[in-house]
Design an enzyme around this catalytic site. Structure first.
Site, PDB file in Angstrom:
ATOM      1  CG  HIS A 157      -1.686  -1.225   1.449  1.00 48.73           C
ATOM      2  ND1 HIS A 157      -2.917  -1.511   0.905  1.00 48.73           N
ATOM      3  CD2 HIS A 157      -1.327  -2.330   2.157  1.00 48.73           C
ATOM      4  CE1 HIS A 157      -3.292  -2.721   1.290  1.00 48.73           C
ATOM      5  NE2 HIS A 157      -2.341  -3.249   2.040  1.00 48.73           N
ATOM      6  CD  GLU A 291       8.532  12.093 -15.849  1.00 50.14           C
ATOM      7  OE1 GLU A 291       7.587  12.809 -15.504  1.00 50.14           O
ATOM      8  OE2 GLU A 291       9.632  12.567 -16.186  1.00 50.14           O
TER       9      GLU A 291
END
Ligand code: ARG
Length: 459
Positions: A157, A291
């Site tokens: 998480h 990216e």
């Protein structure tokens, strides 16, 4: 000139707009080597069954090799009325050797031809991807020795969870790319089946030998049903899926290392040669390569969707829609090639920010699970130990200290059976060393896996 596919049944030539609309040469030209290889095998087979003389087959093969050289040097003119690479090659043959060239298309259709070409092209391209994936695995594996002393937080998480060796991270990527390579091998079983000889849709009345062309073209087998084969693009959808999973793995890695290269994480320094600057903020070193990797993965997944949608409503068998299969397929390969070519040097050339990592390693209570399991080993039920360690962590948080900095009395105030040996499992370094299970981050496990992977990847 009219297209050779327009037989005597036509009274009108094609509208130029139709020719421009229908051409595929602008993107299927890249199949030419495989197309010529397939045609040579086909000609040799035709000779072996008596549909061509040996001399005719030789003339066809020799001329096709010359045409291949012209295509290599880009000197064969492109003509939209010839639609695709198959007709460009065939017409070039006919222009050179006349009627003998007109015999090549005996017992063949562009439907089986394009499927055969694409299967051979994918086979080669998947082999290349496999090699590049192996190089990337090696880049991760080679980092293991150099980073063996580094412990990193593992997250779930995106919250600090448990400590792991950096090498455990690297081997996690080695595993993912190993599965990608297994998927390639499995997908190749369906790709590597010869369509040649199913002709348009029902096969042929001529006495061809499909086994022979399959053998000559290194296919493992021959497809069994001509209707199915003429329409089948499963192997392309599967290929696009296999590449999408590679894209997903690369994208996840890119995302992780983008985060790791931020000031907030400061876990890794990417090679400057793969970073870019900002035109206005002089301090910026941006992780554009990563990216773009994350971004380009979307194209590969989009191409899978395109192929799925292209095929889903087609009645048997070949339909011209299928010409649209090649742009997304080629784009997926081109994109994955580019992504892998960038990934490997970035993995090899990045540096872990050891001081920054270790200075915060005692934050986030990475040893809490280890402490809980220490209590379980003392006989405490898991749920009780879980609850109690939660309370101990809460107390440490209030005091703004790590678990290992709490005095024994504090532990004992929660659970009287605790003794000084708990300190052996506290602290991130002790915590990592306490793991023992198969596949865990236990240093002995990781060392054994490094050894196994070295044997697998370097043998
Ligand atoms: N250009 C076509 C393609 O890429 C070749 C097959 C054409 N077959 C046909 N019957 N028109 O799919």
């Amino acid at each position: 000139m009219n297209s050779p596919s327009r037989s005597g049944v036509f009274q009108a030539g094609a509208d130029e707009r139709m020719e421009a609309y229908g051409e595929s040469i602008s993107f299927d030209r890249r199949l030419y080597r495989h197309d010529i290889q397939g045609s040579i095998a086909h000609a040799e087979m035709l000779a072996s069954v008596g549909l061509l003389s040996e001399a005719e087959a030789r003339l066809i093969s020799d001329t096709l090799r010359e045409i291949e050289k012209e295509l290599d040097s880009d000197s064969l003119p492109i003509r939209f009325e010839l639609e695709d690479i198959h007709m460009h090659v065939e017409q070039a043959l006919i222009d050179r050797i006349g009627d003998t060239g007109r015999k090549l298309h005996t017992a063949r259709s562009r439907n089986d031809q394009v499927s055969t070409d694409i299967r051979m092209w994918i086979r080669d391209a998947l082999d290349d991807i496999d090699q590049k994936l192996k190089a990337l695995q090696l880049a991760f594996l080679n980092r293991c020795d150099q980073d063996l002393d580094v412990i990193l937080p593992a997250y779930t998480h995106l919250q600090r969870a448990q400590p792991v060796l950096a090498a455990h991270y690297w081997l996690a990527y080695v595993e993912k790319f190993a599965r990608d390579r297994e998927r390639i091998a499995d997908c190749l079983k369906r790709v590597n089946s010869s369509s040649l000889g199913v002709a348009a849709v029902a096969g042929t009345t001529l006495p061809i030998n499909r086994e022979l062309t399959a053998q000559k073209l290194r296919f493992d087998e021959v497809t069994r049903n001509s209707l199915d084969t003429s329409s089948d693009r499963d192997f392309m959808m599967e290929t696009a899926f296999v590449l999408s999973v590679v894209a997903s793995h690369l994208s996840g890695w890119a995302e992780e290392w983008i985060l790791w290269s931020t000031v907030e994480f400061n876990f890794i320094k990417l090679p400057e040669t793969f970073c870019t600057g900002s035109s206005i903020m002089p301090q910026k070193v941006n992780p554009d390569a990563l990216e773009l990797t994350r971004g380009k993965s979307a194209r590969v997944m989009g191409n899978l969707q395109t192929l799925m949608l292209l095929v889903k409503n087609l009645p048997m068998a070949y339909n011209r829609d299928l010409q649209e299969d090649k742009p997304p397929l080629f784009d997926s390969f081109d994109t994955i090639f580019a992504m892998l070519d960038i990934a490997t040097p970035i993995v090899a050339g990045s540096e872990l920010q050891r001081d920054s990592i270790s200075s915060r390693l005692e934050e986030g209570y990475l040893d809490a699970t280890t402490l809980m399991e220490w209590m379980i080993k003392k006989g405490m039920p898991q749920r009780r130990a879980h609850h109690l360690v939660g309370a101990m962590v809460g107390e440490a948080m209030n005091r703004k200290v790590a678990l290992k900095d709490l005095p024994l009395e504090t532990f004992q105030s929660h659970a009287p059976e605790m003794d000084a040996t708990i300190y052996d499992c506290l602290g991130t370094e002790n915590a990592v060393a306490a793991f023992v299970s198969y596949g865990s981050t236990a240093p002995t496990q990781v060392a054994a896996q490094i050894k196994d992977w070295k044997a697998k990847l370097t043998s």
